[in-house]
Write an enzyme that holds these catalytic residues in place. Structure first.
Site, PDB file in Angstrom:
ATOM      1  N   LYS A  92       0.847  -1.196   0.000  1.00 31.48           N
ATOM      2  CA  LYS A  92       0.000   0.000   0.000  1.00 31.48           C
ATOM      3  C   LYS A  92       0.883   1.246   0.000  1.00 31.48           C
ATOM      4  CE  LYS A  92      -2.013   2.631   3.039  1.00 31.48           C
ATOM      5  NZ  LYS A  92      -1.857   3.894   2.315  1.00 31.48           N
ATOM      6  N   GLU A 130      10.638   1.585   9.876  1.00 33.96           N
ATOM      7  CA  GLU A 130      11.546   2.709   9.565  1.00 33.96           C
ATOM      8  C   GLU A 130      10.770   3.981   9.867  1.00 33.96           C
ATOM      9  OE1 GLU A 130      14.591   2.527   8.716  1.00 33.96           O
ATOM     10  OE2 GLU A 130      14.939   0.626   7.691  1.00 33.96           O
ATOM     11  N   CYS A 173      13.592  11.624   6.299  1.00 34.08           N
ATOM     12  CA  CYS A 173      13.600  11.081   7.665  1.00 34.08           C
ATOM     13  C   CYS A 173      14.953  11.300   8.333  1.00 34.08           C
ATOM     14  CB  CYS A 173      13.267   9.598   7.621  1.00 34.08           C
ATOM     15  SG  CYS A 173      14.318   8.686   6.495  1.00 34.08           S
ATOM     16  N   GLU A 232       9.645  16.227  14.780  1.00 30.13           N
ATOM     17  CA  GLU A 232      10.018  16.174  13.365  1.00 30.13           C
ATOM     18  C   GLU A 232       9.189  17.187  12.586  1.00 30.13           C
ATOM     19  OE1 GLU A 232       8.995  12.516  11.343  1.00 30.13           O
ATOM     20  OE2 GLU A 232      11.007  12.443  10.492  1.00 30.13           O
TER      21      GLU A 232
HETATM   22  P1  NAD Z   1       2.560   8.262   7.787  1.00 26.98           P
HETATM   23  O1  NAD Z   1       2.990   7.465   8.971  1.00 26.98           O
HETATM   24  O2  NAD Z   1       1.478   9.243   7.959  1.00 26.98           O
HETATM   25  O3  NAD Z   1       2.056   7.262   6.631  1.00 26.98           O
HETATM   26  C1  NAD Z   1       2.876   6.221   6.150  1.00 26.98           C
HETATM   27  C2  NAD Z   1       1.996   5.165   5.508  1.00 26.98           C
HETATM   28  O4  NAD Z   1       1.163   4.600   6.513  1.00 26.98           O
HETATM   29  C3  NAD Z   1       1.064   5.707   4.431  1.00 26.98           C
HETATM   30  O5  NAD Z   1       0.944   4.750   3.400  1.00 26.98           O
HETATM   31  C4  NAD Z   1      -0.250   5.852   5.177  1.00 26.98           C
HETATM   32  O6  NAD Z   1      -1.388   5.780   4.329  1.00 26.98           O
HETATM   33  C5  NAD Z   1      -0.184   4.656   6.101  1.00 26.98           C
HETATM   34  N1  NAD Z   1      -1.033   4.777   7.297  1.00 26.98           N
HETATM   35  C6  NAD Z   1      -1.364   5.904   7.970  1.00 26.98           C
HETATM   36  N2  NAD Z   1      -2.160   5.591   9.016  1.00 26.98           N
HETATM   37  C7  NAD Z   1      -2.314   4.245   9.007  1.00 26.98           C
HETATM   38  C8  NAD Z   1      -3.014   3.319   9.838  1.00 26.98           C
HETATM   39  N3  NAD Z   1      -3.709   3.715  10.896  1.00 26.98           N
HETATM   40  N4  NAD Z   1      -2.936   2.009   9.532  1.00 26.98           N
HETATM   41  C9  NAD Z   1      -2.200   1.579   8.496  1.00 26.98           C
HETATM   42  N5  NAD Z   1      -1.544   2.408   7.644  1.00 26.98           N
HETATM   43  C10 NAD Z   1      -1.594   3.724   7.911  1.00 26.98           C
HETATM   44  O7  NAD Z   1       3.886   8.904   7.214  1.00 26.98           O
HETATM   45  P2  NAD Z   1       4.036   9.922   6.000  1.00 26.98           P
HETATM   46  O8  NAD Z   1       3.521  11.229   6.465  1.00 26.98           O
HETATM   47  O9  NAD Z   1       3.494   9.301   4.757  1.00 26.98           O
HETATM   48  O10 NAD Z   1       5.643   9.963   5.846  1.00 26.98           O
HETATM   49  C11 NAD Z   1       6.455  10.768   6.603  1.00 26.98           C
HETATM   50  C12 NAD Z   1       7.044  10.011   7.774  1.00 26.98           C
HETATM   51  O11 NAD Z   1       7.797   8.893   7.327  1.00 26.98           O
HETATM   52  C13 NAD Z   1       8.024  10.850   8.556  1.00 26.98           C
HETATM   53  O12 NAD Z   1       7.809  10.661   9.939  1.00 26.98           O
HETATM   54  C14 NAD Z   1       9.380  10.283   8.167  1.00 26.98           C
HETATM   55  O13 NAD Z   1      10.403  10.478   9.102  1.00 26.98           O
HETATM   56  C15 NAD Z   1       9.057   8.852   7.992  1.00 26.98           C
HETATM   57  N6  NAD Z   1      10.092   8.209   7.167  1.00 26.98           N
HETATM   58  C16 NAD Z   1      10.995   7.354   7.750  1.00 26.98           C
HETATM   59  C17 NAD Z   1      12.021   6.786   6.979  1.00 26.98           C
HETATM   60  C18 NAD Z   1      13.047   5.850   7.564  1.00 26.98           C
HETATM   61  O14 NAD Z   1      13.696   5.151   6.805  1.00 26.98           O
HETATM   62  N7  NAD Z   1      13.215   5.777   8.870  1.00 26.98           N
HETATM   63  C19 NAD Z   1      12.102   7.089   5.629  1.00 26.98           C
HETATM   64  C20 NAD Z   1      11.176   7.963   5.093  1.00 26.98           C
HETATM   65  C21 NAD Z   1      10.155   8.508   5.861  1.00 26.98           C
END
Ligand code: NAD
Length: 493
Positions: A177, A251, A285, A386
């Site tokens: 997804k 991650e 991130c 963040e």
């Molecule tokens: P997010 O956590 O809002 O969403 C990530 C994914 O999870 C999306 O596909 C979203 O639709 C899904 N999601 C959201 N709520 C959910 C739920 N309740 N159940 C299941 N799936 C759900 O993150 P974002 O805003 O898309 O991305 C930014 C974040 O990602 C930042 O915090 C960033 O630091 C992190 N990130 C981490 C890394 C790493 O390698 N550590 C890399 C890139 C981004």
């Protein structure tokens, strides 16, 4: 290149494009000008179930495809994706807002993940060990089954490939997804998959986290969850995995410290500060979102960084001269601007940037001027949370111990950098800071062989061109063989 994006996308299940059972859709918009890009399916519970069933049906043969054949298929897939690199990069830049110079690197790098893990899988020699004269252990790694992958919007292609490649190479099948903000590059990826892999091996469910994402977490059909995203959603994923006793790679977020000593290579350190936070508009991130500068050079170093940040050309992501593109979505634009306002309230001095760019034809898009919040106290929220945008906090430190204390005073532990030409000091500092990756005299280099992932609230597990990621998509099994009919077990010896 003419617009490579389709008007409508369906779900990709069993190598076929399928409507959602409930008929719900969502729209995805251009971060550069706010215009409609495409309409996608907002998958329902039954859609998730169909995808999981397709993946299990495919698993039974995919897991037994010979290593040679799986290697050949994954290499072929990587080659075909490379042929489509320009198209995929254009889609990525149009959908995610990242500059084309960056997406033209992201796509081939992502494709290379397939080659890396295909080769790693092919060269795995397993192990046999001989505990005593009368027996042998045959120890081997095996695939897990159907894995559920959920990825964010900041590097939609690259971060998905960090998971897809080891999962496929290990013999698993996938339901992925993408973020509802950025589903398009993975849907275009699926078109190429359909030409190479057997039906059901890779499936894409589009939809929101609150719907499709939640249905995935509720489904009993997964043997592993692979997640990249925020720490908040990471907690939800971890709980769902715990309830089912399945592993999860997480991650998550970061608030990394980029630490500058007076004996640094001055010009390189300035570039390192900028390169630590401005790629992908700071939606990184691993971004160096706290810049710790020794008090003796603080004012001069800050002034030079301000000049560097002010000279960055922010523009249309598809314009090859742009050095920074658009913030991914309207909600993230608001989050960043709110954090800048909060920084002012907390007492930060906005040394540069601090506002949305609306001139030069950028008014309909989501563009922010590179921003430095100066004189920040590490206890403030802007230093602890963040922001996920082109905003970094400058913080003064007195000595090594102070720098280490401030850097470690964070719930996160993803990355960080040290700038000093005293290599002993640089390594001493790097070791003392609890993060998954510390860079010495560079930042945001993610080469092969570098396990990538977090300590503390930044997550669990490692990815990126490393054997550890392949291990994370397998389970260890042992067959213990007795060579002596009189020996039943240790207690009966
Ligand atoms: P997010 O956590 O809002 O969403 C990530 C994914 O999870 C999306 O596909 C979203 O639709 C899904 N999601 C959201 N709520 C959910 C739920 N309740 N159940 C299941 N799936 C759900 O993150 P974002 O805003 O898309 O991305 C930014 C974040 O990602 C930042 O915090 C960033 O630091 C992190 N990130 C981490 C890394 C790493 O390698 N550590 C890399 C890139 C981004």
């Amino acid at each position: 290149m003419k617009n490579p994006i389709d008007e409508n996308y369906k779900l990709f299940i069993n190598n076929a494009w399928q409507d959602g059972v409930e008929g719900k859709t969502f729209k995805t918009y251009s971060p550069a000008n706010g215009e409609l890009l495409a309409t996608c399916v907002d998958a329902g519970r039954e859609d998730v179930d169909r995808a999981v069933q397709a993946a299990w049906a495919a698993y039974n043969s995919w897991k037994d495809v010979s290593r040679d054949e799986r290697f050949r298929l994954l290499m072929k897939l990587a080659d075909k994706l490379d042929e489509n690199s320009e198209k995929l990069a254009t889609v990525e830049s149009m959908d995610a807002g990242m500059i084309i110079r960056e997406s033209m690197q992201e796509i081939p790098r992502g494709n290379d993940e397939l080659r890396y893990y295909a080769a790693a899988m092919k060269t795995d020699e397993g192990g046999i060990n001989v505990p005593d004269r009368d027996s042998i252990n045959l120890v081997f790694r095996e695939s897990l089954g159907v894995v559920g992958l959920i990825v964010p919007w900041n590097f939609p292609y690259g971060l998905a490939m960090w998971k897809i490649a080891p999962a496929l190479a290990a013999g698993n099948t996938i339901v992925l997804k993408p973020s509802s903000e950025t589903s398009l590059s993975m849907l275009e990826f699926a078109k190429v998959v359909a030409e190479v892999l057997p039906p059901g091996v890779f499936n894409v469910i589009t939809g929101r986290g609150s719907t499709a994402g939640n249905y995935m977490l509720a489904h009993d059909g997964f043997r592993k969850l692979g997640f990249t995203g925020s720490t908040d959603v990471g907690f939800t994923i971890a709980k769902a995995a715990a309830e089912k006793i399945i592993p999860a790679t997480l991650e998550l977020g970061g608030k990394s410290a980029n630490i500058v000593f007076p004996d640094c290579n001055w010009q390189k350190a300035i570039e390192g500060v900028a390169f630590g936070i401005l790629p992908n508009q700071g939606q990184l991130c691993i971004g160096g979102s706290r810049v710790l500068v020794h008090e003796s050079i603080y004012d001069r170093f800050l002034a030079d960084c301000v000049d560097f940040f002010n000279a960055i050309k922010v523009g249309n992501p598809l314009d090859e001269s742009s050095q920074m593109g658009a913030i991914n979505n309207a909600s993230q634009l608001k989050t960043i601007l709110d954090y800048i306002a909060l920084g002012r309230q907390e007492g930060a001095r906005v040394a540069c940037g601090g506002y949305r760019i609306t001139d030069n034809g950028l008014g309909k898009g989501y563009f922010i001027k590179p921003t430095i919040l100066a004189d920040v106290d590490n206890k403030w929220r802007v230093a602890q949370e963040e922001i996920f945008g082109p905003v970094t906090c400058f913080i003064k430190f007195k000595d090594e111990a102070d720098a280490i204390r401030i850097a470690n005073d964070s719930p996160f532990g993803l990355g960080g950098g040290v700038w000093s030409q005293d290599i002993n000091r640089a390594i001493r500092i790097a070791r003392a800071i609890e993060t998954g990756v510390m860079w010495v005299n560079c930042y945001y280099a993610v080469p092969q062989g570098m396990p990538f992932g977090g300590c503390k609230k930044s997550g669990i597990g490692r990815e990126n061109h490393h054997r550890l990621a392949l291990d994370a998509y397998t389970q260890v099994r042992t067959i213990h063989v007795s060579l002596n009919p009189d020996r039943m077990g240790w207690y009966a010896s």
